[in-house]
Design a protein around this motif. Structure first.
Motif, PDB file in Angstrom:
ATOM      1  N   TRP A  47       0.827  -1.203   0.000  1.00  0.00           N
ATOM      2  CA  TRP A  47       0.000   0.000   0.000  1.00  0.00           C
ATOM      3  C   TRP A  47       0.861   1.253   0.000  1.00  0.00           C
ATOM      4  O   TRP A  47       0.561   2.236  -0.686  1.00  0.00           O
ATOM      5  CB  TRP A  47      -0.956  -0.002   1.196  1.00  0.00           C
ATOM      6  CG  TRP A  47      -2.198  -0.792   0.912  1.00  0.00           C
ATOM      7  CD1 TRP A  47      -2.420  -2.097   1.165  1.00  0.00           C
ATOM      8  CD2 TRP A  47      -3.395  -0.297   0.279  1.00  0.00           C
ATOM      9  NE1 TRP A  47      -3.667  -2.477   0.733  1.00  0.00           N
ATOM     10  CE2 TRP A  47      -4.288  -1.390   0.193  1.00  0.00           C
ATOM     11  CE3 TRP A  47      -3.787   0.944  -0.199  1.00  0.00           C
ATOM     12  CZ2 TRP A  47      -5.559  -1.253  -0.377  1.00  0.00           C
ATOM     13  CZ3 TRP A  47      -5.052   1.085  -0.760  1.00  0.00           C
ATOM     14  CH2 TRP A  47      -5.919  -0.018  -0.843  1.00  0.00           C
ATOM     15  N   ALA A  48       1.955   1.233   0.750  1.00  0.00           N
ATOM     16  CA  ALA A  48       2.828   2.408   0.796  1.00  0.00           C
ATOM     17  C   ALA A  48       3.431   2.701  -0.574  1.00  0.00           C
ATOM     18  O   ALA A  48       3.548   3.862  -0.987  1.00  0.00           O
ATOM     19  CB  ALA A  48       3.938   2.192   1.822  1.00  0.00           C
ATOM     20  N   THR A  49       3.814   1.653  -1.295  1.00  0.00           N
ATOM     21  CA  THR A  49       4.474   1.818  -2.589  1.00  0.00           C
ATOM     22  C   THR A  49       3.471   2.060  -3.710  1.00  0.00           C
ATOM     23  O   THR A  49       3.596   3.009  -4.493  1.00  0.00           O
ATOM     24  CB  THR A  49       5.321   0.577  -2.913  1.00  0.00           C
ATOM     25  OG1 THR A  49       6.271   0.374  -1.874  1.00  0.00           O
ATOM     26  CG2 THR A  49       6.042   0.737  -4.237  1.00  0.00           C
ATOM     27  N   ASN A  50       2.482   1.201  -3.821  1.00  0.00           N
ATOM     28  CA  ASN A  50       1.579   1.207  -4.976  1.00  0.00           C
ATOM     29  C   ASN A  50       0.443   2.208  -4.858  1.00  0.00           C
ATOM     30  O   ASN A  50      -0.235   2.493  -5.861  1.00  0.00           O
ATOM     31  CB  ASN A  50       0.995  -0.195  -5.192  1.00  0.00           C
ATOM     32  CG  ASN A  50       2.058  -1.214  -5.524  1.00  0.00           C
ATOM     33  OD1 ASN A  50       3.184  -0.858  -5.861  1.00  0.00           O
ATOM     34  ND2 ASN A  50       1.718  -2.490  -5.417  1.00  0.00           N
ATOM     35  N   VAL A  51       0.198   2.728  -3.674  1.00  0.00           N
ATOM     36  CA  VAL A  51      -0.904   3.678  -3.504  1.00  0.00           C
ATOM     37  C   VAL A  51      -0.382   5.017  -2.967  1.00  0.00           C
ATOM     38  O   VAL A  51      -0.487   6.039  -3.643  1.00  0.00           O
ATOM     39  CB  VAL A  51      -1.996   3.113  -2.572  1.00  0.00           C
ATOM     40  CG1 VAL A  51      -3.173   4.075  -2.505  1.00  0.00           C
ATOM     41  CG2 VAL A  51      -2.467   1.744  -3.069  1.00  0.00           C
ATOM     42  N   THR A  52       0.207   5.015  -1.775  1.00  0.00           N
ATOM     43  CA  THR A  52       0.678   6.280  -1.199  1.00  0.00           C
ATOM     44  C   THR A  52       1.768   6.905  -2.067  1.00  0.00           C
ATOM     45  O   THR A  52       1.757   8.116  -2.313  1.00  0.00           O
ATOM     46  CB  THR A  52       1.203   6.052   0.227  1.00  0.00           C
ATOM     47  OG1 THR A  52       0.194   5.406   1.003  1.00  0.00           O
ATOM     48  CG2 THR A  52       1.581   7.368   0.874  1.00  0.00           C
TER      49      THR A  52
END
Length: 472
Positions: free
Chosen positions: A259-264
């Motif tokens: 989530w940190a890489t692909n979204v945030t």
């Protein structure tokens, strides 16, 4: 004052240099004008250039002459009071380098000056007020990106109404180089994020002028690493980076990193792209679908099964909000380094007979063709939106592809033992296996209609395996 005129935007001999006829509303008190009206002017054809700074120059006497400076931003110049003789020179590399345009400007006319076109003017009245909107903040550090040419250049032969020998000019402007020695304006560039990966490497080979950024300097999962790039000098970001550990994404720590890489991280790229008017090219995945359709077109809504697919779908939704973006959906990517095909080659040469799933269907995508397709869309000025891009040819299973590889390596196709996804998972009870779409084939009609024909996957597979075998 006369009747109001109809606003209009006119082109000139310099590409992108636009003249704006403004409407003056006047009576015995004076006049009023809308100097920049985004909705109306963009509808007329002026770029939505996103001004962030308004500067005003007061010129006390007629004959004040300034220029030629080509700054690293776009600007809209106009007159608040008085009148000028304006001159512009194209200092962008290319066929129109050195082209000049001149005209008189009063309060009823503005000129949009694109980045790389040098701007100069001479005041024709005392107390002339010159105004300009720019879409980047001025700073002394940006002077290194300026381009200049001399106001008195003999080749340009600008017909200044007041001879330069009688004009008021700065020492710096007098010292600018002649056109023959002028350096072209710096072009806004392209950055490839994830340049150390398989696709990133192929993109760097295809786009030699691009700047490659690896995870060492910019990690999408680290919000503090985005300052490593000067975004103001870019017109294109290609994001080839992602968290792709599909199975690990189902774990607690993996879910957070995904989530940190692909979204945030992608949200941060979107904010940067919007702020600096950059086109964002973002690579997505077949994992945004649940695999229930025979093929997926660009308009199919996402239906992800696992955490990885959910994060990619969320990132896609963010990218889709940008005015200028290309969202590339692809599947089963193969490039330089460790991947499914290279693993199968290794097993074939070692005499191992692997079990490979035979109920997941899709098409391979070789990174050289994915990179070529992205370059084609950028060169063609393709409209913003989603584009499917894989190699062409029949839909296959992983077991089919493995058998092809074994055959190319001189092994019997039957040495590949097909199993179902469920059977394969049962063979590895210690490993958490993420759900995968059973069918990943993407329709290619749109990109073919845009002039790019992906090569057949089998053709590329044959060449790829031959290169691996030749390297041993």
């Amino acid at each position: 004052m006369g009747p109001d005129r109809t606003a209009a935007v006119r082109s000139t001999a310099i590409p992108g240099l636009l003249v704006v006829d403004l409407i003056l509303h006047g009576d015995d008190r004076g006049w009023f004008k809308e100097n920049w009206q985004r909705a109306k002017m963009t509808q007329l054809g002026l770029p939505d250039f996103g001004p962030v700074q308004h500067s005003v120059a007061m010129n006390h006497t007629a004959g004040v002459t300034r220029g030629f400076h080509a700054e690293p931003w776009d600007k809209l110049v106009s007159i608040a009071s008085g009148r000028i003789f304006g001159a512009w020179v194209d200092l962008r590399a290319g066929a129109t380098f050195g082209t000049a345009v001149t005209m008189e400007l009063g309060p009823d006319t503005a000129v949009f000056v694109p980045r790389g076109v040098a701007n100069g003017y001479q005041t024709l009245n005392d107390e002339t007020v010159y105004s300009y909107l720019v879409n980047d903040h001025w700073s002394p550090e940006k002077r290194d990106a300026y381009a200049y040419v001399n106001l008195a250049d003999e080749t340009l032969a600008i017909p200044w109404p007041i001879p330069l020998s009688e004009a008021t000019m700065s020492d710096a402007d007098v010292a600018h180089p002649r056109l023959v020695d002028a350096q072209p304006a710096q072009e806004r560039g392209t950055v490839v994020i994830g340049a150390g990966g398989q696709l990133g490497g192929a993109l760097m080979a295809r786009l030699p002028k691009a700047v490659g950024v690896t995870r060492t300097s910019l990690d999408l999962g680290d919000p503090n690493s985005f300052t490593s790039v000067d975004w103001s000098q870019l017109d294109t970001i290609i994001n080839a980076a992602a968290y792709t550990a599909v199975d690990d994404a189902e774990t607690g720590s993996g879910r957070q990193t995904a989530w940190a890489t692909n979204v945030t991280g992608v949200a941060q790229l979107c904010r940067i792209a919007a702020e600096h008017r950059i086109t964002l090219v973002h690579v997505s995945s077949d994992y945004v679908f649940d695999g229930t359709a025979q093929e997926y077109d660009e308009y199919e809504p996402p239906s992800p099964l696992g955490v990885y697919g959910q994060t990619k779908a969320a990132g896609d939704a963010l990218v889709g909000q940008l005015d200028s973006h290309l969202l590339l959906r692809t599947s089963w990517v193969i490039g330089e380094g460790r991947n499914f095909v290279s693993t199968m080659v290794d097993l074939a040469l070692r005499g191992i007979s692997p079990t490979v799933v035979n109920d997941q269907f899709g098409r391979l995508t070789f990174t050289e063709d994915l990179a070529a397709g992205i370059a084609h869309l950028l060169d063609a000025g393709a409209p913003s939106g989603t584009w499917n891009l894989t190699n062409a040819g029949p839909v296959q299973t992983w077991a089919d592809i493995a058998a092809d590889v074994f055959e190319l390596c001189g092994r019997d196709r039957k040495d590949v033992r097909p199993v179902t996804t469920q059977q394969y998972a049962l063979q590895q009870p210690q490993r958490l296996t993420a759900p995968r779409p059973r069918r990943s084939a993407l329709r290619l009609d749109r990109i073919v209609a845009a002039g790019f024909q992906p090569p057949e996957a089998r053709e590329r597979l044959t060449t790829y395996v031959a290169a691996l075998l030749g390297a041993r």
